[in-house]
Each structure stands twice: as C-alpha cells, then as structure tokens.
Motif scaffolding. Structure first.
Motif, mmCIF file in Angstrom:
data_model
loop_
_atom_site.group_PDB
_atom_site.id
_atom_site.type_symbol
_atom_site.label_atom_id
_atom_site.label_comp_id
_atom_site.label_asym_id
_atom_site.label_seq_id
_atom_site.Cartn_x
_atom_site.Cartn_y
_atom_site.Cartn_z
ATOM 1 N N GLN A 15 38.555 63.173 -37.958
ATOM 2 C CA GLN A 15 39.023 62.449 -36.777
ATOM 3 C C GLN A 15 40.032 61.355 -37.124
ATOM 4 O O GLN A 15 40.660 60.784 -36.234
ATOM 5 C CB GLN A 15 37.849 61.797 -36.039
ATOM 6 N N VAL A 16 40.168 61.048 -38.404
ATOM 7 C CA VAL A 16 41.036 59.953 -38.840
ATOM 8 C C VAL A 16 42.256 60.527 -39.546
ATOM 9 O O VAL A 16 42.131 61.341 -40.457
ATOM 10 C CB VAL A 16 40.273 58.979 -39.770
ATOM 11 N N LYS A 17 43.429 60.058 -39.119
ATOM 12 C CA LYS A 17 44.678 60.496 -39.748
ATOM 13 C C LYS A 17 44.717 60.046 -41.207
ATOM 14 O O LYS A 17 44.072 59.078 -41.595
ATOM 15 C CB LYS A 17 45.881 59.892 -39.019
ATOM 16 N N ASN A 18 45.532 60.715 -41.981
ATOM 17 C CA ASN A 18 45.766 60.351 -43.370
ATOM 18 C C ASN A 18 46.372 58.955 -43.421
ATOM 19 O O ASN A 18 47.227 58.625 -42.621
ATOM 20 C CB ASN A 18 46.731 61.378 -43.981
ATOM 21 N N PRO A 19 45.929 58.100 -44.366
ATOM 22 C CA PRO A 19 46.466 56.741 -44.457
ATOM 23 C C PRO A 19 47.977 56.661 -44.634
ATOM 24 O O PRO A 19 48.558 55.609 -44.417
ATOM 25 C CB PRO A 19 45.750 56.146 -45.672
#
Length: 126
Positions: A15-19
C-alpha cells in the motif's frame, strides 16, 4: 551505511509507494493511519509528522501482538468454561495463531516504513 527500500521486499507494504517515488510519504501516512484507532489518526501532531504516526502505529501493533498471544495461550484452558464446543475452540486457536502471524508481519512493515521516514527526515535536515 544507508539502507535501501523496495516495495518488492517482503516487509515493505504494497500500500506504500517506494521511497524514491513522488509523494511516497503521503501513501505511508495513509497506510499508517489505517493501523491506529481513528481518534489518533486525527491528532495534528500525528498528521504533520508521519514519523510520529509510525511510532504510534508500532506501539499499537506491539500491544495487539501481546493481546493475540495471550488469547492464543489461554484459549484451550479458558474457552471450555464458556460452553464452547471443541471445534469452535480449535477454530478460535487457529484464528489467533493466524492473527499473531499477520500482526508480526505488519510490525515488520511498520519498522521498514518508519526507518524510511526517519531517513528521509534526517536527509532533509542536513
């Protein structure tokens, strides 16, 4: 040594984009808000500082792991007194075991996101 993060990592939440992505911190904050009770997700300090939100989510999930482990550990001894059948007790034990495993995975994911948030904040302050 700087750590690198990849959404392909088994601990990085999908659910979290790549940093390295645009606006990844917003996706991290959105995911973290889903992990804490709603009343916490609306506090201004947690909204403005995702690293604080990550810290609270980590503490929240650690407590949930302890609760699920206690429920698992005590189920066989305490549930028969509630009049539950053996099949319900066995199903409940399996449910708690699955929940402990899922919560442990979430805790690892929070740690990965938290570290990336902290690294980003440190990079911006230099």
């Amino acid at each position: 040594m700087a750590l690198t993060y990849s959404p392909i990592s088994s601990d990085w939440p999908c659910q979290v984009k790549n940093p390295d992505s645009y606006d990844w911190e917003r996706s991290a904050a959105k995911w973290l808000r889903e992990l804490v009770p709603a009343r916490y997700a609306s506090y201004p300090a947690l909204i403005r500082h995702p690293v604080l939100l990550a810290r609270h989510a980590q503490i929240q999930v650690e407590h949930e792991v302890r609760v699920a482990r206690t429920a698992l550990r005590t189920a066989r001894a305490e549930l028969p007194a509630l009049g539950l059948s053996e099949s319900v007790i066995e199903h409940t034990i399996k449910m708690y075991a699955a929940e402990v495993a899922q919560l442990q995975y979430i805790a690892r994911s929070i740690r990965a996101v938290s570290q990336a948030l902290a690294d980003g904040a440190a990079a911006r302050s230099h």
